[in-house]
Design an enzyme around this catalytic site. Sequence first.
Site, PDB file in Angstrom:
ATOM      1  N   ARG A 574       5.256  15.419   0.074  1.00  0.00           N
ATOM      2  CA  ARG A 574       4.471  14.423   0.701  1.00  0.00           C
ATOM      3  C   ARG A 574       4.096  14.769   2.321  1.00  0.00           C
ATOM      4  O   ARG A 574       5.073  14.811   3.045  1.00  0.00           O
ATOM      5  CB  ARG A 574       4.792  12.960   0.722  1.00  0.00           C
ATOM      6  N   HIS A 620      -1.605   8.924   8.621  1.00  0.00           N
ATOM      7  CA  HIS A 620      -0.236   8.979   9.207  1.00  0.00           C
ATOM      8  C   HIS A 620      -0.354   8.579  10.751  1.00  0.00           C
ATOM      9  O   HIS A 620       0.272   9.072  11.358  1.00  0.00           O
ATOM     10  CB  HIS A 620       0.615   9.819   8.823  1.00  0.00           C
ATOM     11  N   GLU A 665       1.826   3.178   5.918  1.00  0.00           N
ATOM     12  CA  GLU A 665       2.282   1.962   6.373  1.00  0.00           C
ATOM     13  C   GLU A 665       1.219   1.169   7.633  1.00  0.00           C
ATOM     14  O   GLU A 665       1.586   1.193   8.773  1.00  0.00           O
ATOM     15  CB  GLU A 665       3.437   2.358   7.404  1.00  0.00           C
ATOM     16  N   ASN A 808       7.154   2.515   1.131  1.00  0.00           N
ATOM     17  CA  ASN A 808       8.238   3.205   2.365  1.00  0.00           C
ATOM     18  C   ASN A 808       9.080   1.979   2.594  1.00  0.00           C
ATOM     19  O   ASN A 808       8.755   0.919   3.034  1.00  0.00           O
ATOM     20  CB  ASN A 808       7.489   3.258   3.750  1.00  0.00           C
ATOM     21  N   TYR A 810      13.173   0.856   4.012  1.00  0.00           N
ATOM     22  CA  TYR A 810      14.380   1.390   4.741  1.00  0.00           C
ATOM     23  C   TYR A 810      15.308   0.374   4.983  1.00  0.00           C
ATOM     24  O   TYR A 810      16.517   0.696   4.866  1.00  0.00           O
ATOM     25  CB  TYR A 810      13.786   1.781   6.417  1.00  0.00           C
ATOM     26  N   GLU A 877       8.653   7.004   1.122  1.00  0.00           N
ATOM     27  CA  GLU A 877       9.602   7.352   2.143  1.00  0.00           C
ATOM     28  C   GLU A 877      10.932   6.376   1.945  1.00  0.00           C
ATOM     29  O   GLU A 877      10.805   5.002   1.555  1.00  0.00           O
ATOM     30  CB  GLU A 877       8.953   7.027   3.620  1.00  0.00           C
TER      31      GLU A 877
END
Length: 1973
Positions: A574, A620, A665, A808, A810, A877
């Site tokens: 990616r 991005h 995002e 994504n 985290y 991600e």
Amino acid sequence: MNARVLLLVLCQFVVSRCHLNEEYYFGQFPAGFVWGAGTSATQTEGAWRTQGRGPSVWDTYSRAPGHTRGGATPDVSADGYNHYIEDIELLKSLGVSSYHLSLSWSRLYPEGAGTLNQDGVKYYTELLQALRDAHIEPYVTLYYLDLPEALERTGGWLNEDTVENFTAYAEQCFNLFGSNVTYWITMHDPHTVAWRGYGEASAPPGKWEPGTNPYIAARHLILAHARALSVYKNMNESLSGGQIGISLSTDVFEPEDPTHSGDLLSAERARQFHIGWFANPIFHGQYPDVMTSQIEAKSNQMGKPSRLPDIRAALQSIPNSGETDFLVVTYTSSYHVTHEERPNIEASYEDDQDIRRTEKWSEDGVRNALKWLNGKYNVTVHVTGSVATNNATLKDAHGIHYFKWHIDQVLKAINLDSCNITGYVARPLLDGFQWSEGYHTKGGLFSVDFSDPARPRTPRASSRHFSQIVGDNGILPGYRGLGGVASGIVAYEDDTEIYFDDFPEDFVWAAATSAYQIEGAWNEDGKGESIWDRLVHTPGNVYNNDTGDVACDSYNKYKEDVKLLKNLHVTDYRFSIAWTRLVPTGRIADGVSAAGINYYHRLIDELIDNGIRPMVTLYHWDLPQVLEDSGGWLNESIVDDFVDYANLTFFQYGNKVPFWITFNEPPIISILGYGEGAFAPKKRDLTQNPYIVARHLILAHAKTFHLYNNTYRASQSGIIGITVNYGWSEPRDPLDMADIHAAERSIEFYGGIYGHPIYVDGDFPPVVKQQVAMKNRAANWTSSPRLPPFSEEEKALVKGTYDFLGLNFYTANIAYNNVQNVSDPPNIYNDQDNGAYQDPSWLGSGSDWLKVTPFGLRKMLNWFKYHYNNVPVYITENGVSDRNGTLYDEHRVRFLRHYINEVLKAIKLDKCNVKGYTAWSLMDNFEWLAGYREMFGIHHVNFSDPDRPRTPKSSAKWYTGLIDDNAYRPGYSRPGGRGTAVKTVDDFYYSTFPEDFIWAAASSSFQIEGAFDADGRGESIWDNFARVDNNHTGRIACDSYHKYQDDVNLLKNMGVSHYRFSIAWSRIFPDGTLRSKNQGGINYYHRLIDALLVAGIKPMVTLYHWDLPQALQDLGGWTNASIITNFRDYADVCFEEYVGKVDYWITFNEPWVFTVLGLGTGDLAPGHRNIGYEPYLGAHNVLLAHAEAYHLFGNKYRAQNPEVQVGITLNIDWAEPKDPLNPAHIEASEWAVHMYLGWFANPIYGNGDYPDVMKRRIAAVSAAQGLNQSRLPAFTEDQKAFINGTSDFFGLNHYTTQYVSKQNESLAGESAPNYFLDRGVDTEFDPQWIKSGSSWLRVVPWGLRKILNWIKNKYGDVPILITENGVSDRSGVLDDQHRIHFYRYYINEVMKAIHLDKVNVRSYTAWSIMDNFEWARGYTERFGLHYVDFDDPNLTRVPKASAAFYRHVIQDNGFKKGALTDPNRRPLPHEDDFLYGHFPEGFAWGAFSSAQQTEGGGNLHGRGDSLWDVFTTTEDGPMSYQHYMADVQSLKDIGAKVYYLSLSWPRILPNGDSGNINREGIKFYHKLLMAVTEAGIQPIVTLHHWDVPSAFSNGWLSEEIVEAFGNYSRICFKEFGGKVKMWIPLNDPNKMALLGYEQGDHAPGIRGEGYTAAHNMLKAHASVYRIYQREFHHSQGGKVGLAVRSAWYIPKTSRDPGDWFGQALSFAYKSDWMADPVFLDGNYPAVMRQEVHLRSKYRNMTSRLPVLTTEEQKMIKGSADFLGISYYTAHQVERVTNYPPTAAPSIADDVSVKMSADNSWPSTNLDWLRVYPKGIRQILRRARERYGNIPIYVTGNGVSDAPGTTDDKLRASYIAHHTNEILKAIKLDNVDVRGYVVYSLLDGFEWRDGYNVSFGLFAINKTDPARARVPKLSSKYYSDIIKNNGFVSPPMSTTEAPVRTTVIYRNCPTSHGTNMVFSPIIVLFVLFFSSAL
């Protein structure tokens, strides 16, 4: 089982099953399944005298004192009468479609019949209509336990008129309410009415008559149901279509032993006596056959006809009586049952069943009960679920746990078992009157505040959970509910626990980057400026003013990036396209950059050429600055600019790119870029900007999607979606709905703003719109809309614009409800009304915002599943940062391991549609505002080097391994000893080995036997080998040829199950050939093997352990192929001679050693030095010889010995890669193991041939050396087939580990032939590894686990026997702690391999049993568990500390926390200190007396003689028969709380049997017990303290004594049970058996019959317990315990395993003899059974220990409510070696221990009694560890002195220190000690010592006719302890009690002028020890 117990058990189930996904079932109920809630009139209506209602039996019963807790009545209850409309709203909130309610019979008919109460009719009419209006189906119960009191006054259900009254009542109800009621239930729980109401009197009407009334009442109830049913079925057409059923409550009954036919029948009988009692007549027209036959038989035994009245004829006379439409069933409790004949003394429904039941829930108990019900009765079933507790709160987690379990049971029964269940009812709907519990327990889905007259209702957490299940019509997997709340039990919920399984075959594995972060070349080849170029070039914006101008220079180094990806083995990459690199200004009209377009073509082509799919992100964050200058994402025109840009990329790359992401995002863009202004373009406005930007981004995405979908998809076949970053929000309190909604808002306001429009309905989330609108109103916002709306056309455009969701993820946070005042102006954070924080315990990272929260990812994926219809998700991600960039990034490995494992759980366990995973990031890069400070890469980039070199980190290697496995595999599944999820690497692991695990010790013939020329033995190659240190030889060695019996005793003491030894080939065949067969040698091994078997040790025999006959070596040895035949002949003779005795055969030990070191280096015999050739040739012949022996056994012996196993033992050092990040070192590890272990293993366990790497290496090296062929011999195809599979197990010897790395590639070819160069590896030790006595051995425990995994990975699930493992030293030190360390950690690694890595290890063998001849090192290196003194002609063996340690491991079968083997074991707290403090409140302090010792009175008043009266002449002593009141006064004087006394069996039954009851004796005990209880003292009564009536001349050997004792106990329970609540059938039976029936020192003076006496006592104890439980417990409520006597036994030599064995035997013949059967498994201690069996077998006897039958074991197991322990002293024990047995059979011979005392222990006037207070604490701790935390009473503890002593300081000290040790056991060790009884209250008859010693607190003045009790000093100080309930701390900190518990005590220091206040105990210590000094 009461509700609290039920609740506890259920919660334990839920917790224990969280990891057992296969046992929890997820699914949905059938369409049309009826969900409901229920209440009953009595429990909730209240209004008991309102509007004409008459009293019910519950109104009357609850008013009688003691019938309900707190005197509660149902008068008002929840006041449902006035709140039914509110309750209907509750039902609607639950989403149920039905309501189970009952009518109050007495509200409609106040007198039960006659005049109808119209107010009642009106109330129910309105209620039922309101339910109908709410679309809720009423299920109406006519009778719910509340019979009108007027009918009860005429006999109630014992009067058949009540049947007629009920029928009339039912008919009226059908007529009155039938238009609103489709489903009728005649009655609820008739079992409770019949049994509890009319049998045991525990419910209304409270009538006691257990034998007949229940059956009469039940018959009438059944007939009432049948007649009401008949009426309903025959009513007019207006009621057609309705249904009528009945509601039955019952218990779950499971067989105690499902394999036992008697238990199966008992469970069936219990079910039929409970639910079958009613269901069978209702559905089959007659009572169950088993019930009919049981009651008839029981009645006939009492001389009466059956008490069960006939019902068949009555039912047959009722039309339609068998047409019940449905059944409602409630399971209230659960029992495990077994058969037990119940007495016929008094007729009872309970006794009729002949079962014994134990409260216990089975996990599938309800399911099993439903299956049984379905099989018995063909009827539709509704199941009721109900749980109540006395501490119910609104956050009732227990209720949630209950529904998770209970509803799942029903779901299984329907979907897995095809049960006909159509509905589920949660009961009760709301709190109410809980029958006898009043309002103490609550179980409503809604709480009711009974303190408020308005009775407000509040939902409990369980109501929301139940509503969720109702809404889903089932239990869906994972986290179904809002806020991540689960409907069911989530398996593997602990995110630290690894779940092992495979990913889907097509799972996408990727790594990611973005253009700005890695490309650099910010202005090269025409690239335009982006907003990030602008930001970074403004100083102060980025940490260290770093920029992305060069970054990783991927614009120029993309091929290196692709190489990294290829090495990672990813499927996809990616990356993002820089908009400004393709379109410098952002607008197509301004022109495009050919160089930029070509760059991405090159990158994409390079990826494709390397088999990697491109995954392209269009945006991005790097917006062209030109567009930003025009407003950027705040200007709606940008939408078209983006679509134009996207169109260019699709056109250029679409045929190569299958995967497109529009935006990365978007929340970061909108909030950080345009809201907070932290990121580019640094615009700050949190009021409107985030919402405006979000709208434009969504529209741009949607239009881009439609562009691709309409223009390109057909030709390019790609997929397109968006990547949104979500953070999981965990509710602070998952039981608080406000926090749950806050968590939901948090998610929706962030990622949901984008996800909801795209994946749901095209619009912003409703909660976002609602909250913003609310805040706008509060702020009077009138400007342009803060949240710009989508038009209907835009909604249609946006909705469904996805092929997938890119995630994504985290981190997580904790959210809570935090309603905020509106800000001015309002902003996106204020809009949410949330608070959030991160748990400080969460692991951090290199980024402040990122905490490690793997659980959040799984919950997030579940959130998508249930919010977005299980959209396909690609995780685009996920990663973690650090700030040091270390290559050894184990923190990142840990992060990836646990996060990705949560993904696997979501896929496999929760059924989430996850398609791929992407690691962020491929390499360290420009991390936005953090510059290069924060690094996320799995490859390191050196930014200080202009070349930007990339280096793989540990995480890259780990990720590659996971990708290759496409799975989580347990253990070290990867080459080089790597693994994706290795558990417990550094921590010590506590667990046990499999039950059948083999524990062994080993030796070899040449190393221990000696006798080099004895009995015809021939010379071996080792006899004259010259290269041995100090010229040592094995000619004598340990002389085991003569001392083998000593060796066997060593093995026996260690507790090993097997002994591995080798046979000396030259002792069987002196010249190595069959023609020299030597019977002398053969006979020796027969003797050895037989001795092992006598000791219970199994032989494990090695045929060849390096000692080749010299004669064969003279012919070439292993290099001559003829040796194969010789070995076959040798093996044949061994098999033929010993096969019936030997289960395990090992052909060769360590062929690598004797071929490489014997034929190659010359270090071992025969000393050849031909390292390039002979090892290969010798090994070739060894493998063929092994195969010959294996096939020989298979062809000739296996048919007759199928259990025997034949294998080979191979040795290996683990080869650890020196640098685990270096692929060459990983490969070196594989080469090293393959060319060492695999050399021999691969032909046998692999494919029949040498490893491929070995063949390739040696062929290549041979060619480089100029040879025409490989030096490695080749097997023919036939030989391969012959060798392959020739082993039943894998024998493994392992000692150490080495680091390995690759040699210079050309070295081997340039050198002379050399095996070690052929391997191509260099080896070395880590200098930090612990050394040993051998230069080649370092202590590296983890290497053993790794090699075990390697074997499993290469050769599958082959059984592995570890046949050697140990460590050497050169000192022979006895306290060999270094060896203990070695064994502890090596064995622990084996256990990890078994349990955590699923390696099939079957055995462990310690090398070696004793020091021996250690080959070329002679006697300089010692490996033994036992020291051998080679300078002593007797070659004495002395155990080392490691021998005892090994025994402890074997006895524990592993490692237990706190055990002697635990490395973290700590000294006992306060072991040597006096502990101040108090005993628990209510602690039972008391004293002891026994009838024989104190009563006297001879044969006065009809007492019969006891065996003690016959055995010896006794004086009258204290004469307590006449002076018992003086005893009671003595008890009062000391403040006793309990009095432990015995009854005199011959005083109550002079002849011992119940045919002659002495009423005078009974009268005496009534008076005594009355006096005791009136004094406020609780009696603890033992039925028997050694005084068997003399009528039983053989005492406990008499066959009839068990039954007689049971009859005696029954009389005592019946007579005295009202006063006595604690019973002990026999006091210290173990002591009685030994002294009276084995040694003959006590009455009746019999010798040698201890086993039989104890056997009968044990059965008598259990029989009495069962009598009490079934006949008296329900009415008396007492407890029955077991009292045993034990000393504390201390091994005399702690390093001697024999003395530890002696300790185990000593306990087995003391407390364990009786306690093990009762508190463990119903059988005698295992060590006792084994020893008696072996010693009896040796004498050709059957076991002298009587056998307990299965039925007896079941009766004995659990036959005590508490344990009594009497303790007096301690003993040192020393094991006496006596194998084989030589003495006459006896218990003393079976135990074979010698006892002594430590001279430091204070002595007394009895030789056997030394003062050792610490022992009582140890005894108590041992009881807790062995039996669990059962209640314990110290039932005897005291010390003797001379008669007449009253100044008994010793006794006072003894009591103080022993009770202080008990206090430690309670307070520090958590032992549940409930009481302490001193022995004894009075001086009395001390058995064989008569009156020569005294134990009493009170002396007896025998010269006084009144036998005055004279208090001794000890009585005063014992009284002080009781008064203080412990030990009062001295007033000054410097004042201490004695700190030693032996002889010397420290006095209390004082100074002049200080007034000190001492407790009397402290004063006593000073006085006593001052005088002693």
